[in-house]
Design an enzyme around this catalytic site. Structure first.
Site, PDB file in Angstrom:
ATOM      1  N   LYS A 273      48.537  51.120  86.278  1.00  0.00           N
ATOM      2  CA  LYS A 273      47.116  50.892  85.984  1.00  0.00           C
ATOM      3  C   LYS A 273      46.419  50.126  87.088  1.00  0.00           C
ATOM      4  O   LYS A 273      45.213  49.935  87.050  1.00  0.00           O
ATOM      5  CB  LYS A 273      46.980  50.126  84.670  1.00  0.00           C
ATOM      6  CG  LYS A 273      47.603  50.872  83.507  1.00  0.00           C
ATOM      7  CD  LYS A 273      47.580  50.061  82.241  1.00  0.00           C
ATOM      8  CE  LYS A 273      48.413  50.773  81.181  1.00  0.00           C
ATOM      9  NZ  LYS A 273      48.467  50.002  79.934  1.00  0.00           N
TER      10      LYS A 273
ATOM     11  N   GLY B 208      40.545  46.083  78.314  1.00  0.00           N
ATOM     12  CA  GLY B 208      41.471  46.964  77.615  1.00  0.00           C
ATOM     13  C   GLY B 208      41.683  46.479  76.192  1.00  0.00           C
ATOM     14  O   GLY B 208      41.143  45.436  75.795  1.00  0.00           O
TER      15      GLY B 208
ATOM     16  N   GLY C  76      45.135  53.838  78.367  1.00  0.00           N
ATOM     17  CA  GLY C  76      45.709  52.681  79.057  1.00  0.00           C
ATOM     18  C   GLY C  76      45.212  51.426  78.383  1.00  0.00           C
ATOM     19  O   GLY C  76      44.187  51.457  77.712  1.00  0.00           O
ATOM     20  N   THR C  77      45.915  50.294  78.511  1.00  0.00           N
ATOM     21  CA  THR C  77      45.574  49.172  77.652  1.00  0.00           C
ATOM     22  C   THR C  77      45.170  47.843  78.294  1.00  0.00           C
ATOM     23  O   THR C  77      43.982  47.622  78.451  1.00  0.00           O
ATOM     24  CB  THR C  77      46.647  49.005  76.603  1.00  0.00           C
ATOM     25  OG1 THR C  77      47.901  49.258  77.215  1.00  0.00           O
ATOM     26  CG2 THR C  77      46.457  49.967  75.478  1.00  0.00           C
ATOM     27  N   THR C  78      46.089  46.977  78.693  1.00  0.00           N
ATOM     28  CA  THR C  78      45.609  45.672  79.175  1.00  0.00           C
ATOM     29  C   THR C  78      45.754  45.500  80.686  1.00  0.00           C
ATOM     30  O   THR C  78      46.852  45.625  81.221  1.00  0.00           O
ATOM     31  CB  THR C  78      46.357  44.522  78.463  1.00  0.00           C
ATOM     32  OG1 THR C  78      46.249  44.749  77.065  1.00  0.00           O
ATOM     33  CG2 THR C  78      45.768  43.182  78.823  1.00  0.00           C
TER      34      THR C  78
END
Lengths: 264, 257
Positions: free
Chosen positions: A81, A183, A48-50
């Site tokens: 998220k 992230g 998962g990222t930001t």
């Protein structure tokens, strides 16, 4: 017969550890971690990222993009998220998607379990501290590359303001007064927030800078997903105020982005 | 105390060879004694009524205390109402929450049902009631689950469910309303006459408080029924995941005026 020995333990994580350790394998198992390491070259977990949080005059916004990556591939376009925890708090996660979602779920159950057994909600500070333990319990996996980093935000009913907590991999807990982003695109999002944030920012302005920060993160970071106007996939945004956690409807988020694009 | 001794003697009968006359108590007698013992405790317990209204289940108890509850949330759609000894049902309440959360965590939240929880409680209470060295639990429970939003849901599991568990674990499924506590029979008789399907919440609450008032009027040591002296909660079909909601004294006052 029902086992009544755990009476007085409002700690669900402890109960699982003691009686159902098999349910925690993703979070706390050396075997799983060492296998993940040996398979590292061919096995890439979804990441998962930001995700970010911004305090505004009457609450706090929590938001995250929707993309999970598998190495250089898109693994999932619609992943969530950001998860509401209780009526006044939410958790956002970055890192290896599987353990991330598991931690968010466990944390949510933990807080609700406390509330139901004790008859009162766990304080925001109490929730933030408990999350430290969960992050620390994941240390073994983190050392093998399966890191889970949460961002936690909520409305403090006693202090009448939104609050943000960030964590490091060993469970260190730090409070941020205004905004924070974590992230792979977190740094890019923070740059935008740093330039655009003003104290006592209004809800509408805060929504706009959140949309812009996620846009910039997606622009700079290949792992962060931007708004997808064709598939109609947009970042998830939640506000947390005295009235509780509320998700910003997708149509409103779409408008925010159409307006942002028209200004570019 | 004497009762426990008798039960114990019965199970130790074969070993007590030095006694000139073995003390025999028939199983029927043991069961009857235990039932009498519990009944004496339960007759003093204040009542709890669970009643189906238009949007779900309304739960009302005579209870002037503000922090010790007789009705409480177990899981998303499930609540527990209890009468009798607080310490005894409190332990079961917490165990119920724990087991439900574990099951929901392992599988899926919708897999946790009132029927499953009722069996769990029933087995436990039955085992305690039958144990020779323990006294039976002096409690009665109602395990309630609110049904799906569509009131005309045909499948049994989608309708509202109320399970009434007696001290010995024997349970029955009830419809429309259920009452536990000392004067449950008297209250049930009044509800039988006055209950109507599809009541709105204010009318349902009115019906229960009036029923309590009628019963209290006949009592020697009469107890005044006001918004301050009752505990009210509901399981609402219309709310999001967690259906349980406790009503504040102010809300109850507003509903009754």
């Amino acid at each position: 017969m029902l086992d009544l020995d755990d009476y007085g333990t409002s700690n669900f994580f402890q109960i699982l550890k003691r009686h159902h350790p098999e349910l925690l394998t993703t979070l706390d198992s050396p075997d799983f971690a060492s296998n993940a390491r040996t398979a590292e070259s061919s096995f890439l977990p979804y990441e998962g990222t930001t995700v970010l949080a911004v305090v505004y005059d009457t609450g706090v916004i929590m938001a995250g993009d929707r993309q999970a990556t598998e190495g250089y591939q898109v693994g999932e376009r619609r992943i969530q998220k950001v998860y509401p925890v209780d009526r006044y708090s939410a958790i956002a996660v970055a890192g290896a998607a599987g353990p991330c979602i598991e931690m968010a779920k466990l944390f949510q159950v933990e807080v609700e379990f406390y509330e139901k057994t004790e008859g009162v909600s766990l304080s925001l500070e109490g929730q933030a501290n408990f999350l430290s333990h969960l992050v620390r319990s994941n240390l073994e996996l983190a050392m093998q590359g399966l890191i889970v980093l949460p961002l936690f935000a909520g409305y403090d009913l006693k202090r009448h303001r939104g609050r943000i907590f960030k964590y490091d991999a060993v469970g260190g807990r730090y409070e941020e007064g205004d905004y924070y982003a974590i992230g792979s695109g977190g740094k890019d999002a923070r740059t935008t927030l740093k330039k655009r944030y003003t104290p006592e920012i209004t809800r509408q302005d805060a929504l706009e800078i959140v949309a812009e920060a996620l846009w910039d993160a997606a622009d700079e970071d290949i792992a962060t997903g931007g708004p997808d106007l064709i598939r109609k996939i947009f970042p998830t945004l939640y506000t947390i105020t005295e009235e509780g956690v509320a998700e910003i409807p997708e149509t409103t988020v779409e408008e925010l982005y159409r307006e942002l694009i028209s200004r570019l | 105390m004497q009762r426990n001794t008798r039960v114990r003697l019965c199970s130790l009968e074969l070993e007590n060879t030095d006694m000139s006359t073995p003390y025999y108590v028939s199983p029927e007698q043991i069961r009857q004694d235990k039932e009498d013992f519990v009944r004496r405790g339960i007759t003093q317990a204040k009542e709890v009524v669970v009643l189906e209204y238009r949007d779900g289940l309304l739960m009302v108890a005579e209870n002037p205390r503000k922090t010790t509850f007789k009705v409480s949330e177990i899981y998303d759609r499930i609540a527990l109402a209890a009468a009798g000894r607080i310490a005894e049902y409190e332990a079961l309440r917490v165990a119920g929450i724990r087991e439900s959360e574990i099951k929901g965590f392992r599988y899926y939240r919708e897999d946790v049902t009132a029927k499953w929880l009722t069996n769990l409680y029933s087995q436990h209470m039955g085992a305690v009631a039958q144990a020779w060295d323990a006294k039976p639990l002096e409690i009665e429970l109602l395990v309630c689950e609110v049904g799906a939003t569509d009131a005309s849901a045909s499948s049994g599991l989608q309708r509202n469910q109320i399970y009434h568990i007696a001290f010995d674990g024997i349970y029955s499924e009830e419809e429309k309303y259920a009452v536990i506590g000392g004067r449950a029979i008297a209250i049930t008789e009044i509800l039988e006459r006055n209950y109507a399907d599809g009541l709105e919440m204010p009318a349902a609450l009115q019906l229960i408080t009036e029923t309590f008032q009628t019963v209290e009027a006949d009592a020697e040591d009469s107890y005044e029924i006001t918004p301050e002296t009752i505990e009210v909660a509901c399981l609402e079909q219309t709310t999001a995941r967690r259906k349980f909601r406790r009503l504040s004294t102010d809300e109850v006052t507003a509903l009754l005026s």
